[in-house]
Design an enzyme around this catalytic site. Structure first.
Site, PDB file in Angstrom:
ATOM      1  N   GLY A  23       0.874  -1.178   0.000  1.00  0.00           N
ATOM      2  CA  GLY A  23       0.000   0.000   0.000  1.00  0.00           C
ATOM      3  C   GLY A  23       0.900   1.214   0.000  1.00  0.00           C
ATOM      4  O   GLY A  23       1.866   1.255  -0.742  1.00  0.00           O
TER       5      GLY A  23
ATOM      6  N   SER B 147       3.289   3.240   2.533  1.00  0.00           N
ATOM      7  CA  SER B 147       3.822   3.076   3.887  1.00  0.00           C
ATOM      8  C   SER B 147       3.576   4.283   4.790  1.00  0.00           C
ATOM      9  O   SER B 147       3.250   4.110   5.965  1.00  0.00           O
ATOM     10  CB  SER B 147       5.308   2.739   3.844  1.00  0.00           C
ATOM     11  OG  SER B 147       6.009   3.684   3.076  1.00  0.00           O
TER      12      SER B 147
ATOM     13  N   CYS C 208       6.001  -5.464   0.525  1.00  0.00           N
ATOM     14  CA  CYS C 208       6.163  -4.131  -0.069  1.00  0.00           C
ATOM     15  C   CYS C 208       6.094  -3.031   0.999  1.00  0.00           C
ATOM     16  O   CYS C 208       7.007  -2.931   1.810  1.00  0.00           O
ATOM     17  CB  CYS C 208       5.155  -3.937  -1.197  1.00  0.00           C
ATOM     18  SG  CYS C 208       5.723  -2.688  -2.346  1.00  0.00           S
TER      19      CYS C 208
ATOM     20  N   HIS D  28       4.850  -8.217  -4.548  1.00  0.00           N
ATOM     21  CA  HIS D  28       3.468  -8.551  -4.165  1.00  0.00           C
ATOM     22  C   HIS D  28       3.140 -10.009  -4.508  1.00  0.00           C
ATOM     23  O   HIS D  28       2.612 -10.283  -5.590  1.00  0.00           O
ATOM     24  CB  HIS D  28       2.487  -7.653  -4.934  1.00  0.00           C
ATOM     25  CG  HIS D  28       2.385  -6.272  -4.395  1.00  0.00           C
ATOM     26  ND1 HIS D  28       1.382  -5.861  -3.555  1.00  0.00           N
ATOM     27  CD2 HIS D  28       3.183  -5.197  -4.563  1.00  0.00           C
ATOM     28  CE1 HIS D  28       1.546  -4.592  -3.235  1.00  0.00           C
ATOM     29  NE2 HIS D  28       2.642  -4.162  -3.844  1.00  0.00           N
TER      30      HIS D  28
ATOM     31  N   GLU E 190       0.806 -11.775  -3.506  1.00  0.00           N
ATOM     32  CA  GLU E 190      -0.643 -12.039  -3.469  1.00  0.00           C
ATOM     33  C   GLU E 190      -1.299 -11.755  -4.816  1.00  0.00           C
ATOM     34  O   GLU E 190      -2.473 -12.005  -5.001  1.00  0.00           O
ATOM     35  CB  GLU E 190      -1.310 -11.231  -2.342  1.00  0.00           C
ATOM     36  CG  GLU E 190      -1.548  -9.750  -2.605  1.00  0.00           C
ATOM     37  CD  GLU E 190      -0.280  -8.890  -2.544  1.00  0.00           C
ATOM     38  OE1 GLU E 190       0.841  -9.433  -2.461  1.00  0.00           O
ATOM     39  OE2 GLU E 190      -0.433  -7.665  -2.618  1.00  0.00           O
TER      40      GLU E 190
HETATM   41  N1  GLN Z   1       5.821   2.938  -2.648  1.00  0.00           N
HETATM   42  C1  GLN Z   1       5.055   2.459  -1.539  1.00  0.00           C
HETATM   43  C2  GLN Z   1       5.569   3.030  -0.235  1.00  0.00           C
HETATM   44  O1  GLN Z   1       6.615   3.574  -0.196  1.00  0.00           O
HETATM   45  C3  GLN Z   1       5.037   0.944  -1.462  1.00  0.00           C
HETATM   46  C4  GLN Z   1       4.357   0.394  -2.669  1.00  0.00           C
HETATM   47  C5  GLN Z   1       3.663  -0.897  -2.462  1.00  0.00           C
HETATM   48  O2  GLN Z   1       3.394  -1.324  -1.340  1.00  0.00           O
HETATM   49  N2  GLN Z   1       3.315  -1.510  -3.560  1.00  0.00           N
HETATM   50  O3  GLN Z   1       4.905   2.901   0.741  1.00  0.00           O
END
Ligand code: GLN
Length: 195
Positions: A46, A48, A78, A171, A173
């Site tokens: 998501g 962060s 991620c 990812h 999932e």
């Molecule tokens: N770029 C997002 C971040 O820094 C991480 C991206 C992801 O979870 N797909 O939180």
């Protein structure tokens, strides 16, 4: 096994579905009460910084830290990997700070912001693992306590484990290969048998 998937933001539903397909009891977590009685946790991908803010507002940060220090398995994918790292090299924010490593956020620059590749993950066997990277982080440095599970062809570490904590920069999932979910469930089952 009861798996709680942090569901404040990001790609949590897919994790819940795969864990259910593998026979685990997976449910979303939004409130501190929902942390109780779980055998393991997933922090999904998501954004962060949004996730960290929401975790503070929902009073989840400190309880999650304590649960992890008590030995609960946690898997961060991620953005979840960013949250578990002790340090983010290009963002000055406090994380859950559970794994002895530094990660770089949005580490792949513009050209390769998002890409898909086949990764060799020896812990899962010989068959390559399909990995989708979406504005992904990578592990910049890690202590010897951290076992690197996968690297890109140029050597960049993108999956790792420290005891019962697991992280993947990509990812798993989203590609329909349930082997990493199975791998995490084994960590959870073994931890539960030692409770
Ligand atoms: N770029 C997002 C971040 O820094 C991480 C991206 C992801 O979870 N797909 O939180």
């Amino acid at each position: 096994m009861k798996i709680g998937v942090l569901a404040l933001q990001g790609a949590f539903l897919e994790h819940i579905h795969i864990m259910q397909q593998l026979g685990a009891e997976a449910s979303p977590i939004r409130l501190p009460d929902e942390l109780d009685g779980k055998d393991g946790f997933i922090i999904p991908g998501g954004e962060s910084s949004a996730m960290l803010n929401l975790m503070q507002s929902f009073n989840l940060t400190q309880p999650l830290r304590e649960i992890a220090k008590g030995g609960a398995p946690i898997w961060g994918t991620c953005a979840g990997m960013i949250l578990l790292a002790k340090k983010i090299s290009n963002l000055d924010t406090e994380t859950l700070a559970l794994m002895d490593m530094t990660v770089r956020r949005n580490a792949f620059g513009r050209q390769t912001d998002s890409f898909e590749t086949e990764l060799s993950i020896p812990a899962l066997g010989n068959k390559p693992f399909p990995a989708v990277f979406i504005r992904a982080p990578f592990i910049e440095s890690a202590s010897q306590k951290v076992e690197i599970l996968a690297r890109l062809p140029d050597g960049t570490p993108v999956a790792a484990r420290q005891g019962r904590l697991l992280v993947t920069a990509f990812h798993p999932e989203l590609t329909g290969d349930p082997r990493l979910h199975g791998y995490f469930l084994k960590i959870v089952t073994s931890a539960a048998s030692k409770k």
